[in-house]
Design an enzyme around this catalytic site. Structure first.
Site, PDB file in Angstrom:
ATOM      1  N   ASP A  59       8.881   8.495 -62.349  1.00  0.00           N
ATOM      2  CA  ASP A  59       8.273   9.477 -61.451  1.00  0.00           C
ATOM      3  C   ASP A  59       6.892   8.984 -61.053  1.00  0.00           C
ATOM      4  O   ASP A  59       6.104   8.533 -61.903  1.00  0.00           O
ATOM      5  CB  ASP A  59       8.180  10.826 -62.170  1.00  0.00           C
ATOM      6  CG  ASP A  59       7.881  11.977 -61.225  1.00  0.00           C
ATOM      7  OD1 ASP A  59       6.901  11.883 -60.459  1.00  0.00           O
ATOM      8  OD2 ASP A  59       8.607  12.982 -61.271  1.00  0.00           O
ATOM      9  N   VAL A  60       6.578   9.099 -59.772  1.00  0.00           N
ATOM     10  CA  VAL A  60       5.279   8.640 -59.285  1.00  0.00           C
ATOM     11  C   VAL A  60       4.132   9.456 -59.873  1.00  0.00           C
ATOM     12  O   VAL A  60       2.969   9.045 -59.817  1.00  0.00           O
ATOM     13  CB  VAL A  60       5.255   8.663 -57.738  1.00  0.00           C
ATOM     14  CG1 VAL A  60       5.151  10.088 -57.213  1.00  0.00           C
ATOM     15  CG2 VAL A  60       4.136   7.801 -57.181  1.00  0.00           C
ATOM     16  N   TYR A 182       4.609  20.873 -45.729  1.00  0.00           N
ATOM     17  CA  TYR A 182       4.924  19.442 -45.685  1.00  0.00           C
ATOM     18  C   TYR A 182       3.832  18.668 -44.962  1.00  0.00           C
ATOM     19  O   TYR A 182       3.363  17.628 -45.445  1.00  0.00           O
ATOM     20  CB  TYR A 182       6.266  19.231 -44.988  1.00  0.00           C
ATOM     21  CG  TYR A 182       6.607  17.775 -44.774  1.00  0.00           C
ATOM     22  CD1 TYR A 182       6.891  16.946 -45.850  1.00  0.00           C
ATOM     23  CD2 TYR A 182       6.646  17.231 -43.489  1.00  0.00           C
ATOM     24  CE1 TYR A 182       7.198  15.604 -45.651  1.00  0.00           C
ATOM     25  CE2 TYR A 182       6.958  15.894 -43.288  1.00  0.00           C
ATOM     26  CZ  TYR A 182       7.236  15.086 -44.370  1.00  0.00           C
ATOM     27  OH  TYR A 182       7.528  13.755 -44.170  1.00  0.00           O
TER      28      TYR A 182
END
Length: 370
Positions: A59-60, A182
């Protein structure tokens, strides 16, 4: 000696194309990806056409995974992100966590390392409505549609006095008008990278991607874009679902052209510190694209025009790509017809679950459509 590039999110739609393109150019590529879908399910690892790509699962947002992925790397392409405007309006924490906090984690791990170039995937959603010109020639960069006008099905934005506005190509100098969670999270990604790049002398480029399409799209995610939504419906012999009246203008760019743009951005000296639009430079209506896709797939039911508005959507936005041409030498090579043919050929071998109606109901139940 070939340089090693880390591609975060490199197992996703755009990432797989970027990784393969970089290998073809002689780079050594390492991919860091969580292999988790938008619904939290595990995704299959991609089958690359070459063994030159090293796949790491992580996971980043995990400092340990990111630090290990950066070892021995000289360049970074940052694509890891949650995508989709509509879904972001009710999964706010997830979008901010992955897109903003994940980017911050990556940047912190880059401090003190010899990173020669960072290229981050930004988004045209940052602009909100695109650029408009009124009939008297005045440029309008702060256009927004009111809830009242949308409830009355007045789709086209107007001047404050009710005058007509004409959409024109949107350049990078247009101020941001964030219309969705977003967009906010992608703006955070972009700014984080550019600010940290300046502070730590990491040459950084932000590519503002317009509507990307092509083989390998995430068809299971009905929020990932018009092309994916249309493809799913048509593959199931159902009419494409189009919001508003279908006259909204977008810029659809092939994933092959986008992958090439990332490679160019890794190498272009004059691009450092810049934001650069990556699109086709051609405005097309959503209705036109749905109809042409139906024709390529051998005829299809006429699109279903909902005359509904999704919270967060904009009316018109298409790219001015003159900066990409000047700084990167980027010129789109894939025509819409050839791109559609390739996409439809790929679709023939896919098992596609139609979740478009489910997603539409989800938005309605949350009050995110008008």
């Amino acid at each position: 000696m070939a340089k090693k590039v880390l591609v975060t999110g490199g197992a996703g739609f755009i990432g797989t194309h970027v990784a393969a393109d970089l290998v073809a150019r002689g780079y050594h590529v390492r991919v860091l990806d969580s292999f988790v879908s938008h619904r939290g399910a595990r995704r299959d690892r991609p089958t690359f056409a070459t063994g030159e790509i090293e796949l790491l699962s992580g996971d980043v947002r995990d400092p340990g995974a990111v630090g290990a992925a950066l070892d021995g790397v000289s360049m970074v392409v940052h694509l890891a992100a949650m995508v989709g405007i509509a879904q972001s309006m009710y999964r706010m924490a997830s979008y901010e966590s992955v897109n903003a906090a994940g980017t911050a984690t990556l940047l912190e791990a880059m401090i003190g390392r010899r990173i020669e170039r960072l290229v981050v995937a930004s988004s045209m959603s940052i602009y909100g409505e695109g650029r408009y010109v009124s009939t008297d020639g005045v440029v309008h960069d702060h256009v927004e549609r009111t809830r009242e006008s949308l409830e009355q099905r007045q789709w086209e934005p107007l001047t404050a006095t009710g005058g007509r506005l004409l959409p024109v190509p949107t350049g990078e100098d247009k101020p941001p008008r964030l219309a969705s969670i977003y967009a906010l999270s992608k703006f955070s990604q972009e700014r984080l990278c550019l600010i940290a790049g300046r502070a730590y002398n990491i040459p950084t480029v932000a590519l503002r991607l317009f509507n990307v399409y092509g083989p390998g799209q995430a068809l299971a995610n009905p929020y990932s874009g018009a092309f994916a939504s249309f493809a799913v419906r048509l593959a199931n012999k159902k009419p494409p679902v189009i919001f508003e009246d279908g006259g909204q203008l977008r810029d659809f760019v092939s994933v092959h052209d986008v992958a090439r743009a990332f490679a160019l951005a890794l190498e272009a000296a004059d691009a450092t510190g810049k934001v650069i639009n990556i699109g086709s430079g051609v405005a097309r209506s959503v209705s036109e694209v749905a109809a042409r896709m139906g024709q390529v797939m051998g005829g299809a039911p006429a699109p279903e025009i909902t005359h509904e508005y999704r919270i967060g959507d904009v009316r018109h936005c298409f790219a001015d790509i003159s900066r990409a041409q000047a700084l990167l030498g980027f010129f789109p090579e894939v025509t819409l017809d050839s791109g559609l043919s390739e996409l439809c050929d790929w679709l023939c071998g896919q098992k596609v679950e139609d979740r478009v109606a489910e997603a539409r109901h989800e938005l309605f139940s949350r009050g995110l459509t008008l």
